[in-house]
Design an enzyme around this catalytic site. Sequence first.
Site, PDB file in Angstrom:
ATOM      1  N   ARG A  15       0.900  -0.996  -0.177  1.00  0.00           N
ATOM      2  CA  ARG A  15      -0.058  -0.205   0.152  1.00  0.00           C
ATOM      3  C   ARG A  15       0.962   0.474  -0.608  1.00  0.00           C
ATOM      4  NH1 ARG A  15      -2.515  -3.347   4.400  1.00  0.00           N
ATOM      5  NH2 ARG A  15      -4.292  -4.102   3.174  1.00  0.00           N
ATOM      6  N   LYS A  34      -2.842  -2.320   8.043  1.00  0.00           N
ATOM      7  CA  LYS A  34      -3.869  -2.139   9.004  1.00  0.00           C
ATOM      8  C   LYS A  34      -3.946  -3.008   9.432  1.00  0.00           C
ATOM      9  CE  LYS A  34      -6.314  -0.646   4.560  1.00  0.00           C
ATOM     10  NZ  LYS A  34      -7.932  -0.626   3.480  1.00  0.00           N
ATOM     11  N   HIS A  44      -2.037   2.163  -6.447  1.00  0.00           N
ATOM     12  CA  HIS A  44      -2.695   1.264  -6.345  1.00  0.00           C
ATOM     13  C   HIS A  44      -2.810   1.008  -7.177  1.00  0.00           C
ATOM     14  CE1 HIS A  44      -4.505   0.281  -2.180  1.00  0.00           C
ATOM     15  NE2 HIS A  44      -5.284  -0.290  -3.006  1.00  0.00           N
ATOM     16  N   ARG A  88      -0.122  -2.001  -6.812  1.00  0.00           N
ATOM     17  CA  ARG A  88      -0.661  -3.018  -6.189  1.00  0.00           C
ATOM     18  C   ARG A  88      -1.676  -3.782  -6.798  1.00  0.00           C
ATOM     19  NH1 ARG A  88      -1.578  -3.856  -0.690  1.00  0.00           N
ATOM     20  NH2 ARG A  88      -3.382  -4.990   0.201  1.00  0.00           N
ATOM     21  N   HIS A 116      -4.602  -8.616   2.866  1.00  0.00           N
ATOM     22  CA  HIS A 116      -6.302  -8.454   3.034  1.00  0.00           C
ATOM     23  C   HIS A 116      -6.847  -9.604   3.843  1.00  0.00           C
ATOM     24  CE1 HIS A 116      -6.655  -7.711  -1.199  1.00  0.00           C
ATOM     25  NE2 HIS A 116      -6.022  -6.843  -0.362  1.00  0.00           N
ATOM     26  N   TYR A 168      -9.281 -10.101  -8.297  1.00  0.00           N
ATOM     27  CA  TYR A 168      -8.705 -10.293  -9.088  1.00  0.00           C
ATOM     28  C   TYR A 168      -8.885 -10.973  -9.456  1.00  0.00           C
ATOM     29  CZ  TYR A 168      -6.203  -6.502  -5.964  1.00  0.00           C
ATOM     30  OH  TYR A 168      -6.189  -5.673  -5.600  1.00  0.00           O
TER      31      TYR A 168
END
Length: 316
Positions: free
Chosen positions: A161, A185, A257, A260, A283, A292
């Site tokens: 990220r 995160k 992004h 990514r 994730h 994806y």
Amino acid sequence: MSSATSRRNSASSRAPARWAEDIDGFMAFLALERGLSANTRAAYQRDLDQAAAFFAKSGRGDWTAVSHDDATAWLRSIRGQPASVARKLTALRVLARHLVREKRRADDFTELLNGPKLGRRIPGTLTPGEVARLLSAPAGGEPRSLRDRALLELFYSSGLRVSELAGLTLQQLDLEGGFLRVFGKGAKERVVPVGSRARDALTVWIASGRPHLVKPRTGSQIFLNNRGTALSRVALWMIVKQHAARAGLEGRKVKPHLLRHSFATHLLGGGADLRAIQEMLGHASITTTQIYTAVESGRLADHHAKFHPRNREGAK
């Protein structure tokens, strides 16, 4: 007065006092057990304060008295984008399960609730050829070119990220082992591989480029600006945009992004396991990574339409 209550009062929260204790306990659970970011917790608290105010106005005494019909009525009262309504429902669902787990309730009053239908937005990607043009755009041997080359190579090699890349430190990088440790995160740590070309570019940047930008108060961040401080996310965005223009990709609206997304899509197209991609991207849910597969399915459909003889114009 607790710090949580103090913040609630200072923000002129609408949650009645009888509802506040459960919300505060839930916020502590999200921080300590779930590791959710401060921004996510703040959004959940606003949503739950709003819900509590609605239920109290409807005559309910506290969370133990809220029914499925009450929750349905609250959802119908919300005005906003579907994504915003879906987030509010998520906050309420997670709280309801928390109340059951804490034995504050015997049932989950949100179990049968239906949220808004959200269309899954398929992320854009660059082709491998476009990525190659972008990565080769920082030409020359001056410090900024060495930095940008290493930055772009690492971006595409590891799928980080923007915030993770901006805050990356020398201590997180193991060039000899070919990996780096990332705190994503919710402060969750993960190990991400670093490809050979990214390792080579980083080795040159750290040894021959970075020392030229180091200042007396420079920290351990890998990527520095001319003042010797860490690059900001805005600066990273500008670097990607600048080199996309040099690579002739202005029409693609290249943003950080996008690298990514390209990282994940190209791995999947090359045969990588979806679970492995999930771990590398950081994730929390495999559902997020599954987007994806839609990109890859679309690519296969395009190839089928273009190359299968029965799809060609005039085929009989």
